[in-house]
Each structure stands twice: as C-alpha cells, then as structure tokens.
Design an enzyme around this catalytic site. Structure first.
Site, PDB file in Angstrom:
ATOM      1  N   SER A 165       1.751  -9.672  -0.645  1.00  0.00           N
ATOM      2  CA  SER A 165       1.456  -8.238  -0.621  1.00  0.00           C
ATOM      3  C   SER A 165       1.588  -7.576   0.744  1.00  0.00           C
ATOM      4  CB  SER A 165       0.046  -8.003  -1.160  1.00  0.00           C
ATOM      5  OG  SER A 165      -0.882  -8.756  -0.411  1.00  0.00           O
ATOM      6  N   LYS A 196       0.821  -1.225   0.000  1.00  0.00           N
ATOM      7  CA  LYS A 196       0.000   0.000   0.000  1.00  0.00           C
ATOM      8  C   LYS A 196       0.850   1.268   0.000  1.00  0.00           C
ATOM      9  CE  LYS A 196      -4.143  -1.874   0.081  1.00  0.00           C
ATOM     10  NZ  LYS A 196      -5.023  -1.728  -1.104  1.00  0.00           N
ATOM     11  N   GLU A 247      -9.813   5.893   2.869  1.00  0.00           N
ATOM     12  CA  GLU A 247     -10.572   4.819   3.479  1.00  0.00           C
ATOM     13  C   GLU A 247      -9.594   3.694   3.785  1.00  0.00           C
ATOM     14  OE1 GLU A 247     -10.078   5.126   0.318  1.00  0.00           O
ATOM     15  OE2 GLU A 247      -9.370   3.095  -0.146  1.00  0.00           O
TER      16      GLU A 247
END
Lengths: 395, 259
Positions: free
Chosen positions: A377, A88, A110
């Site tokens: 990830s 991210k 969010e």
C-alpha cells in the site's frame, strides 16, 4: 449491495455524530449520489488518476521473495509507486474533486503516518483548495519528513496534543474543526471509517486497486489469485483491493492488523482481533476499549495502523467470515521490511510490511501453484528513521 | 408528569440548566457543587459522564473529563454519585455522556440503573434521534427522557423530524461548534429558534458558549431555558471549597434571566 440506505453493514456503520454534522452528511450523501451517473466527474477522475497519480500501478511478480519462501507465487500490487507514495492518493483525489464540485473551499483532514495528509495536501495544491491537516503530536515527531512535505505543498499542519497524541486524537480534532466550520469546510477523511457515507465513498474510490489487480492478475496468470493480503488500520487499502473480489468466495481475503509489542501484551492496535463492537468517530464497529467503554491507547511501530477502531465493513466481513484477520507484531514487521529491501530492492511502508510479513508466513505453507497478491500500500522512505532507530543504527 | 416537564410549568420562569463533570475535580466536589447549584437557582443539573474522546467538547470540558478519568471515574461511579445527589436535591438530574460507555454498560441495564438512581434524562451528543432504537425503547420503558439536539444549520425537514420524536426539552446549539466559552451566538439564532417554535410546543433551551449574564439574558429572551457548562467548570478550577465565585456567578445569571 451494502451498505443499506442508512449506511449499515449488518449492525455496523451508521451515523453517530453531533446534530450539527447531520446537515453536512446529508449534503455529502446527496452530492455523492449526484456524481454516480456523472460521466464528466468519473472521466476527470480517471484522467487525473492516470496523469497525476500514475495509475494503473503495476502488479509485480516478486520472484526473489517467492523463491525465498519456497511456496506460493507472490505478487505485489505496487501502490507504493502511486504519486505521494501510497494508495491514499486514490481517495484524496476522488474526494478532492467532489469537494470542489460541492463548492467547498477549505479542506480538513487527519493523518496518522502522514501519507493521507501528504496526499490531501497534494490534491489541494493541485485543485487550489485551502488545506488544514490535523496530526497527533507523537506522529508529528515520528513522521517529521511527511510534516515538511505537507507544508511544502501549502498545507497548514496542526499538531494535536490531546489524548494519546496519535491518529485517533487527530480525528477528534478534525471533527471539532468540521463541526465549527461546517458551512464552508469539507472533511476529507482518509480511511473507510467515520459516519456514513464516508466508509462507502472511500471504499469506492479505493476499489480501483482491486479492479486493476483483477485485470493484471488475469493477464499475467490467466486466473484469479488464491489469496489477497493487505494491512488493516482503518482498512482503506484492504477494502480497496478486497472489494472487487468479495463475491468470489473461493478467493481468501486476509487483513493484517498491528500486534505492536505482541498481541498478548495489551500494547497493540488489533481492533478486530481483540476489540468489541462500539461507537467511535461516527460509526459502530470493532473498537479497542476498556472495561468501562473508554477507548484504549494503541501501540504500533507503524503510525498508519496505530488506531483503536476499524472500518465498519471490515467488522461485517469478520463476523461473516468473508475475510480473515490476522496480526503481525513490530518485530515481524521490521524483519519483513528488511527482507523486501534485500530480496527485491523495494522498501515497503511499515504499514505494508505487516502484510508482507504475514504473506511470507503463508506462502511457505502453500504449494507452488498457489497465487498470493499483497497490497503493497505504500513506500517506506518515510520510515527509514524509525527503522534505523529500531535497529540501533545512528544516521 | 415527570420532573423535567414540571420545570417548564412555572409561569414565565426561565430554566437555568447547569453542567458539571462527574468526578471533576473530585467526586466529593461533584456532590457538594450539585447541592450548591440547586440552592443557587438552577432548575436542572446535567451530570457529565466522562469519556476518553469527547469530540463535541471544547478544551475546558475535555480537560475536566480527562481529569475525571484520571480520578478513576466509571459509569458505575457516575450512577452511584447521581443517587447520592438525588437524596439531597429535588430538581431534575440528567446525564450528559457519549454513547460508547453507555453501550458498553448495556443500554437496557443503563436505563434501569439510571431510573434507580433518580436520573430523569439523558443527553448523548453523538447519538442522533432514531439511530439506536434499543436505547430509545429502554429509556421510554423507564420513564427517562432522551434529550434531542438541533443546530442553527438544521434543515426545516430535520427540525420537524427531530421535534416529532423529542422528549423533555430540545437542546438548541447556539452556534455550529463544540462546547466552550464564546462571545457571540450564531447570527441567525433568532430565526433558527422561530423555525423550531413553528413545529413544536416542547420547551427550548439554548446551550454552547454561554458564559456571561448578558448572553444568558439574551438567550432567555428567545428560549425557555439557558444551559451553561464550560464557564461553571472554569469557576470550579481554583480549588476554593466555598465556591464563592461560582455562587456569585449563578446569582448573576439567575438575576439576568429573571430580568
């Protein structure tokens, strides 16, 4: 090259938003176009990706896991080692710099599992921007560690109690905030979803994963992989690693969605497997909806995959069969989580454990000269409480 | 000339447009209140089609639509209740709903069924003009106006583009934000309306946040119509079947905009 001028990937994508947001999307599109040839922007991003996020992340040959499966060689792209614990940060950093360049002082985001929230909070702290995070009440409960991390980094965290109280509702609330404060605020969306240009922009910022993977796998194996496996919620880590390989159609791209309690129970989050095209959060894409077009509640042990929609580019690849989309349920995900801990000493995020679970099944069916790359990830520290609960262990 | 343009033909009369959510608090209430709105001086009724994710709405309408969904309201039921209302009232009826339930129903079939039910227009907050040509085409075919929005932050170029494609009237958002009761309008509302007036002769109606006679009078001075939603929903909340508070409120509003 997709998307087209209006943000469409075939029939998917577009800009389905209230009129108040059109000027903001126009401004964003122009700003994003403006940085395309701006060498300073990209060199600053690259420096920060290196010095702040710790890129490039390694490509690791999972020898024990490979031996365990007795088939294809399994490599892990270690996004779990990136700063704040997941891929991210790649997007948060790129968009954060863009927001700063646009003169926006207040960032809205969010978050589902909290990984995007933490990454955004970190980037805002580092760039000196105000940070407001929306998170579903249910996710605040199950990811309390990440809530605390965001607050430590100076973010304001709003718990959202409408709807299913998860990621979908956090996005609704973030969009409401954005519509209201559109003049001075920047909406830093965390996945390849939302209205154009977000799916494009987030893909571009995440494609660093695939570019590094290509270089690293060539270095280690002197050839490109046969399979690339990644989990899909909104689908940013998957698009990130897929994208630089899209034109090499001999490389099989596999996205893994969350089957929750089981794909046939109706309690899952597999938008591509079981959804129909529709419009949510500004884009046309596959969507889990009922017989009246109402958005369905989703279920997954992994908060980051607990979303009824998916990025429009994935919808396009599904229809065109460029990528294949599979599902893994909560039970299989938990097994893979433990397996990777035991065999490799690596604790994957529950999201990423979905990709591991599918890759393990796949590796067993393949010859030993085949190569699978899993996009690992994120790391699983945030999930230890959930896993302990699921295993009946009291901490 | 359709029912919507007729509304704006009456010399100097400002239009009062009222929003209610279909099925809130019940389907019977929707039908009763629609008649009451027509009797109390409303010129157009907006009938909300509930959606699970109303991202342009504030808390009041979010709660009302949530309750309507719990009551089992579907697009089909919205169409059936509109047809019942159409038999009782002669003023224009427009649906206000998010795109996905309409898409799922099928744009062509939806417009055909709207036409049969006596619906005159559609307000779809998450559909910018031109984004879904199939729906524009079907609506045009069935004589249904798709109402366009403009906001105080809309650029002059955008205003021109939207106004050029608009039908019926243009819905001007009084502030950047979601629906819901508010105390004030955007600081530059007057300038915004003037910018729109420059490029179109279509009627302009102001909505979002209007909840008092004073605000309504202010808005009516600037525009051709006033849209009220959340405040009406709030006045329906207290389960009084005679809807006295709502009736009194509408009387006040009508009086204030008639000046």
């Amino acid at each position: 090259m997709l998307p087209d001028e209006k943000g469409y990937y075939g029939p998917y994508g577009g800009r389905f938003v209230p009129e108040t947001l059109i000027p903001a999307l126009d401004e964003l599109t122009a700003a994003y176009r403006g940085i395309q040839d701006d060498k300073d922007f990209w060199s600053r991003l690259e420096t920060l990706a290196h010095d702040y996020s710790g890129r490039p992340t390694p490509l690791y040959f999972a020898e024990m896991l490979t031996r365990h499966c007795g088939g294809a060689q399994i490599y892990l792209k270690r996004e779990d080692l990136a700063h704040t614990g997941a891929h991210k940060i790649n997007n948060a950093l790129g968009q954060g710099l863009l927001a700063q360049r646009m003169g926006k002082q207040r960032i809205i985001a969010e978050t589902g599992a909290g990984q995007h929230g933490v990454a955004t909070a970190a980037v805002c702290a580092m760039l000196g921007l105000k940070c407001v995070i929306y998170m579903g009440e249910e996710d605040v409960r199950r990811q309390s560690l990440n809530v605390f991390r965001m607050k430590l980094m100076g973010a304001e965290v709003h718990s959202v109690s409408s709807g299913s109280r998860t990621l979908k509702d956090a996005i609704n609330e973030a969009i409401r905030d954005w519509v209201t404060n559109v003049g001075d605020s920047y909406y830093l969306i965390g996945s390849v979803v939302g209205p154009h240009p977000y799916p494009l922009m987030v893909r571009d910022f995440q494609a660093v994963i695939g570019r590094e993977t290509r270089r690293q796998v060539l270095e280690k194996c002197s050839r490109l992989p046969d399979y690339i496996v990644a989990c899909v919620g909104g689908g940013s880590n998957a698009i990130g690693i897929f994208h630089p390989f899209i034109s090499e159609t001999e490389i099989k791209l596999i996205g893994v969605e969350a089957a929750g309690d089981g794909i046939d129970t109706g309690r899952h989050a597999a938008s591509l497997a079981r959804g129909k095209p529709g419009v949510l959060h500004g884009a046309m894409s596959y969507l889990l909806q009922d017989s009246d077009g109402q958005i369905m509640e989703t279920h997954s042990i992994s908060a980051g995959l607990d979303y009824p929609g998916v990025g429009p580019e994935h919808s396009y690849y599904k229809d065109g069969h460029r990528a294949e989309y599979m599902t893994v349920d909560d039970r299989e995900c938990l097994e893979a989580f433990q397996l990777l801990c035991k065999l490799e000493g690596i604790m994957p995020a529950l999201e990423s454990a979905h990709a591991v679970a599918h890759a393990v099944k796949l590796a067993r069916t393949l010859d030993k000269d085949r190569i699978i790359v899993i996009n690992l990830s994120g790391r699983g520290d945030k999930d230890t409480g959930i896993v302990a609960d699921a295993l009946g262990v009291t901490l | 000339m359709n029912r919507i343009s007729n509304v704006f033909q009456k010399d100097g009369r400002k239009a009062l447009i009222a929003y209610i959510t279909t099925g809130y608090p019940s389907l019977e209430a929707t039908i009763d209140v629609a008649s009451l709105l027509a009797e109390s001086g409303c010129d157009i009724i907006e009938l909300g089609i509930p959606f699970s994710d109303p991202l342009a709405d504030g808390v009041t309408i979010q709660n009302a639509t949530h309750q309507a969904l719990l009551n089992g309201i579907t697009v089909k039921k919205c169409l059936a209740s509109a047809a019942k209302i159409r038999r009782k009232v002669s003023i224009p009826l427009v649906f206000m709903g998010y795109l996905n339930p309409i898409l799922h129903y099928g744009p062509e079939k939806f417009c055909a069924d709207c036409s049969k039910a006596g619906i005159d227009g559609l307000i779809i907050p998450d559909l910018p003009p031109g984004e879904l040509p199939a729906l524009d085409e079907s609506a045009g075919w069935h004589g249904i106006d798709i109402i366009s929005f403009l906001a105080p932050n809309s650029s002059d170029a955008r205003i021109k583009e939207v106004a050029g494609k608009a039908h019926g009237f243009i819905y001007l958002v009084s502030v950047t934000g979601v629906t819901g009761v508010r105390k004030c309008f955007a600081a530059d509302l007057k300038g915004f309306i003037a910018r729109v007036r420059q490029v179109t002769n279509l009627p302009l109606c102001i909505g979002f946040g209007i909840s008092s006679a004073e605000q309504a009078a202010q808005a009516a001075e600037l525009a051709d119509g006033v849209i009220i939603g959340s405040r009406i929903i709030q006045l329906m909340e207290d389960n009084d079947k005679s809807y006295k508070k709502l009736r009194d409120f509408l009387g006040e509003i009508r009086h204030s905009i008639d000046g």
